[in-house]
Design a protein around this motif. Structure first.
Motif, PDB file in Angstrom:
ATOM      1  N   LEU A   1      12.323  22.653   1.991  1.00 45.58           N
ATOM      2  CA  LEU A   1      13.566  22.483   2.919  1.00 45.58           C
ATOM      3  C   LEU A   1      14.015  20.967   2.821  1.00 45.58           C
ATOM      4  O   LEU A   1      13.089  20.233   3.436  1.00 45.58           O
ATOM      5  CB  LEU A   1      13.650  23.290   4.189  1.00 45.58           C
ATOM      6  N   ASN A   2      14.913  20.550   1.937  1.00 39.97           N
ATOM      7  CA  ASN A   2      15.245  19.009   2.084  1.00 39.97           C
ATOM      8  C   ASN A   2      16.696  18.966   2.506  1.00 39.97           C
ATOM      9  O   ASN A   2      17.442  19.873   2.707  1.00 39.97           O
ATOM     10  CB  ASN A   2      14.908  18.223   0.750  1.00 39.97           C
ATOM     11  N   GLU A   3      17.155  17.601   3.064  1.00 44.48           N
ATOM     12  CA  GLU A   3      18.464  17.289   3.191  1.00 44.48           C
ATOM     13  C   GLU A   3      19.623  17.733   2.387  1.00 44.48           C
ATOM     14  O   GLU A   3      20.668  18.424   2.742  1.00 44.48           O
ATOM     15  CB  GLU A   3      18.484  15.833   3.557  1.00 44.48           C
ATOM     16  N   PRO A   4      19.438  17.760   0.995  1.00 43.93           N
ATOM     17  CA  PRO A   4      20.558  18.160   0.127  1.00 43.93           C
ATOM     18  C   PRO A   4      20.834  19.877   0.478  1.00 43.93           C
ATOM     19  O   PRO A   4      21.804  20.227   0.542  1.00 43.93           O
ATOM     20  CB  PRO A   4      20.177  17.856  -1.318  1.00 43.93           C
ATOM     21  N   ALA A   5      19.846  20.400   0.350  1.00 48.38           N
ATOM     22  CA  ALA A   5      19.887  21.880   0.537  1.00 48.38           C
ATOM     23  C   ALA A   5      20.390  22.123   2.121  1.00 48.38           C
ATOM     24  O   ALA A   5      21.199  23.124   2.320  1.00 48.38           O
ATOM     25  CB  ALA A   5      18.471  22.585   0.569  1.00 48.38           C
ATOM     26  N   ILE A   6      20.232  21.376   3.119  1.00 46.94           N
ATOM     27  CA  ILE A   6      20.610  21.623   4.502  1.00 46.94           C
ATOM     28  C   ILE A   6      22.140  21.071   4.414  1.00 46.94           C
ATOM     29  O   ILE A   6      22.774  22.190   5.004  1.00 46.94           O
ATOM     30  CB  ILE A   6      19.994  20.671   5.353  1.00 46.94           C
ATOM     31  N   GLU A   7      22.374  20.411   3.879  1.00 50.72           N
ATOM     32  CA  GLU A   7      23.833  19.871   3.761  1.00 50.72           C
ATOM     33  C   GLU A   7      24.694  20.908   2.899  1.00 50.72           C
ATOM     34  O   GLU A   7      25.881  21.212   3.331  1.00 50.72           O
ATOM     35  CB  GLU A   7      23.978  18.581   3.092  1.00 50.72           C
ATOM     36  N   PHE A   8      24.244  21.519   1.848  1.00 46.00           N
ATOM     37  CA  PHE A   8      24.870  22.381   1.206  1.00 46.00           C
ATOM     38  C   PHE A   8      25.309  23.710   2.026  1.00 46.00           C
ATOM     39  O   PHE A   8      26.121  24.012   2.171  1.00 46.00           O
ATOM     40  CB  PHE A   8      24.245  22.796  -0.104  1.00 46.00           C
TER      41      PHE A   8
END
Length: 263
Positions: free
Chosen positions: A94-101
Motif C-alpha cells: 500500500l503506497n501513496e499513489p494507490a491511496i491517492e487514486f
C-alpha cells in the motif's frame, strides 16, 4: 505502517514472526514453502523495489497489482458503487499513489476477502481508509494480525448495500467466498479470488483444496459446491489474475466445469 516482516512467498504481513520461524499460511498444505526455505522481507524493502499498477478492467472495476511480481502476484479489485466502494482481496503493498487514486474515486466503505492467502497487509488498508474488513468466521484461525477493523461474519451470506453480497462457498477454505454485485452486468457479476479459478483457456473453472499443490476436493464437496451455485445468478466473473476476466457466459462455464468433475 505497523508491520515489520512480510513473508516473501505469500505476502502476509506479521508484527511478530512465529516461534518456529515459518509463515503460518505457507506451512499449511494449501500453500508451500519455496525451495531453500522460508524467506522474509520488510515493508520498506517492498516499497523500495516495487510499485502498484492500477488498471481499469471493466465499468466501475479497477485492478491493483504489485509490480514487478511479488509473492502470489494476486490482484485486488476495486469495485465502485454509488453507496460506497469495496476492495475485494488485498495486495501486500500500500503506497501513496494507490491511496491517492482510491481516494479520488471516493475511498473505501469496505474490504472483503475470498480467502486467507490474500489477507496480506489488510490492517494497513483498513486503517488508511477507516473501513471494516469482512472475513468469514470459518477462516478466523488464519488471521495472524487481529486489527481493530476486522469484522467476522457467519452463515451463507453477508449483505452489504445496493444488493451487493459476500457469499460463502467453501471448498478451497471453509470460509472461501465470492462477492456478488448485481448491477455490473445483466445477470450479475461475481468476484471469485481463488474460491473458483479460471483456466487460461477461459473455458474451464476449477475448485480445488490446493491449487499450487494440485490437491483436489472430495466428490461430496464438489457436489455441495455445485448445488450452492444453483441459485446464484451471474453472467460475468473476475478472478484473481489479470487474464481471468470472463464477461460472457460465466455461469454456463462454471456449470459445465463442475459437471466434468462429477462424471
Amino acid at each position: 505502517m505497523q508491520h515489520n516482516k512480510i513473508c516473501s512467498t505469500c505476502g502476509t504481513h506479521y508484527t511478530e514472526i512465529p516461534a518456529d520461524g515459518i509463515c503460518t499460511i505457507c506451512k499449511d498444505d494449501r500453500q508451500y514453502l519455496p525451495e531453500g526455505g522460508q524467506k522474509w522481507t520488510t515493508p520498506a524493502e517492498l516499497d523500495k523495489h516495487h510499485g502498484v499498477r492500477i488498471s481499469k478492467v471493466g465499468e466501475n472495476i479497477y485492478e491493483l497489482v504489485v509490480i514487478p511480481k511479488f509473492a502470489i502476484s494476486q490482484r485486488a479489485l476495486l469495485v465502485l458503487s454509488a453507496e460506497g466502494n469495496i476492495l475485494w482481496d488485498c495486495v501486500p503493498l500500500l503506497n501513496e499513489p494507490a491511496i491517492e487514486f482510491i481516494r479520488s474515486k471516493g475511498g473505501l466503505k469496505a474490504i472483503a476477502f475470498s480467502h486467507p492467502h490474500y489477507y496480506s497487509n489488510m490492517n494497513d488498508w483498513a486503517a488508511a481508509f477507516d473501513c471494516p474488513v469482512y472475513i468469514h468466521r470459518s477462516d478466523q484461525q488464519w488471521i495472524v494480525n487481529h486489527g481493530p477493523n476486522i469484522r467476522l461474519w457467519s452463515g451463507e451470506e453477508e449483505h452489504l448495500w445496493e444488493g451487493i453480497r459476500i457469499i460463502n462457498i467453501g471448498g478451497h477454505f471453509p470460509g472461501s467466498s465470492i462477492l456478488h454485485v448485481p448491477n455490473l452486468s445483466a445477470l450479475g457479476t461475481i468476484f471469485s479470488g481463488d474460491t473458483i479459478h479460471l483456466s487460461p483457456s477461459m473455458r474451464h473453472l476449477s475448485v480445488m483444496y490446493s491449487y499450487p499443490n494440485q490437491i483436489p476436493l472430495p466428490r461430496t464437496e464438489m457436489k455441495r459446491i455445485k448445488k450452492r451455485f444453483e441459485n446464484i445468478q451471474f453472467d460475468a466473473l473476475y478472478g484473481v489474475y489479470g487474464y481471468q476476466n470472463l464477461t460472457v457466459g460465466a455461469r454456463e462455464v462454471l456449470h459445465e466445469s463442475l459437471e466434468r468433475y462429477l462424471v
